[in-house]
Design an enzyme around this catalytic site. Structure first.
Site, PDB file in Angstrom:
ATOM      1  N   HIS A 180       0.851  -1.187   0.000  1.00  0.00           N
ATOM      2  CA  HIS A 180       0.000   0.000   0.000  1.00  0.00           C
ATOM      3  C   HIS A 180       0.890   1.241   0.000  1.00  0.00           C
ATOM      4  O   HIS A 180       2.001   1.225   0.557  1.00  0.00           O
ATOM      5  CB  HIS A 180      -0.854   0.064   1.267  1.00  0.00           C
ATOM      6  CG  HIS A 180      -2.139  -0.697   1.198  1.00  0.00           C
ATOM      7  ND1 HIS A 180      -2.718  -1.268   2.312  1.00  0.00           N
ATOM      8  CD2 HIS A 180      -2.988  -0.957   0.169  1.00  0.00           C
ATOM      9  CE1 HIS A 180      -3.850  -1.854   1.974  1.00  0.00           C
ATOM     10  NE2 HIS A 180      -4.037  -1.684   0.674  1.00  0.00           N
ATOM     11  N   CYS A 273      -2.166   2.659   9.212  1.00  0.00           N
ATOM     12  CA  CYS A 273      -3.133   1.622   8.850  1.00  0.00           C
ATOM     13  C   CYS A 273      -4.318   1.608   9.803  1.00  0.00           C
ATOM     14  O   CYS A 273      -5.441   1.298   9.397  1.00  0.00           O
ATOM     15  CB  CYS A 273      -2.461   0.251   8.851  1.00  0.00           C
ATOM     16  SG  CYS A 273      -1.382  -0.068   7.440  1.00  0.00           S
TER      17      CYS A 273
END
Length: 290
Positions: A180, A273
């Site tokens: 990511h 996250c």
């Protein structure tokens, strides 16, 4: 990919924290029962009590620094729902919920969508393209930096640009450890910190051109997910293991706040996250209003 100009650097002495709103999800069901990234090892047991205590510590740190934390109810069977950043993208009164790449996480999208739909935003949509929210989309003043290569589809960049009316800069991720964008790049305020090795050559050169004053993280700090942090304009919440990156931040006028999320790292996640920012409306100058 939209062409955008280089932003002027800000005087480090002028840095100040700005109160933020964050959405988080307590890891009551956190576990590593499948492996969808190189960090995940199903043979390494999870200490859920420790994960909960560490998450509580992150929430407490945010609140102690003046930030508002909202919490979405965790759902049994969705162990990665703790990583709320992946649930979507919220800017002003518009919200776009995620469409996950892996079937193991597919039901997180509807869960976050339901939360957004109940909050009275003017526009709430479910992504048509594969789109893992702030995992791959970073709000940087009046632009959005967007990652692709492992999770979010290139078409999601166009969808996000159209939905939010902001220019999107597409960046190719090439190292599976950094699956990511938020594992390889952190927005700091008027600049960014990033690890060039996570990006294709053209994307790394693009970032160097857009942010000539960026903080360059080394592989050691990147490999403990040091770039998976959150900045409020002055404080930078990041893993306490990223010692070199913390020193660079201090030298630039930021105040690092070390956080221990070692249990959540077993699933490939850290501070960012766990944190979906409910962004304020952005102006061309990069400031915002609630």
């Amino acid at each position: 990919m939209t062409s955008v100009a280089t932003l002027p650097a800000r005087d480090p002495a002028a840095r100040r924290p700005v109160p933020r709103r964050y959405l988080m999800c307590r890891p009551e069901h956190f576990d590593v029962t499948y492996a969808i990234n190189p960090w995940m090892d199903t043979s390494d047991p999870v200490n859920r009590a420790l994960a909960l205590a560490q998450w509580d510590g992150l929430r407490a740190a945010y609140e102690a620094h003046g930030h508002r934390v909202e919490v979405i109810e965790p759902i049994a069977g969705l162990p990665d729902m703790v990583f709320a950043a992946n649930g979507g993208l919220v800017i002003g009164d518009r919200a776009l919920s995620a469409r996950f790449a892996n079937p193991e996480r597919a039901q997180e999208g509807p869960a976050f969508h339901a939360w957004m739909a109940a909050r009275g935003f003017a526009a709430v949509a479910a992504a048509r393209e594969t789109n893992e929210g702030e995992g791959d989309f970073a709000i940087a003043a009046d632009r959005i930096l967007a990652g692709t290569g492992f999770r979010s589809a290139p078409g999601a960049h166009e969808e996000v640009a159209e939905f939010f009316g902001l220019p999107v800069v597409s960046l190719d991720l090439v190292d599976p450890r950094f699956y990511h964008l938020d594992t390889a790049l952190m927005v700091l305020d008027d600049t960014i910190a990033y690890y060039p090795g996570a990006f294709s050559g053209p994307s790394a050169r693009l970032l160097a051109g857009l942010y000539p004053d960026a903080i360059i993280a080394d592989e050691e700090d990147a490999n403990v997910l040091g770039l998976n942090g959150v900045c409020d304009g002055y404080h930078v919440f990041l893993t306490e293991k990223a010692v070199g990156l913390a020193e660079q931040l201090r030298a630039r006028g930021y105040q690092p706040v070390g956080i221990d999320l070692s249990e959540l790292l077993k699933s490939g996640g850290s501070v960012k996250c766990c944190t979906l920012e409910l962004h304020r409306v952005r102006t061309a100058a990069g400031s915002g209003t609630d």
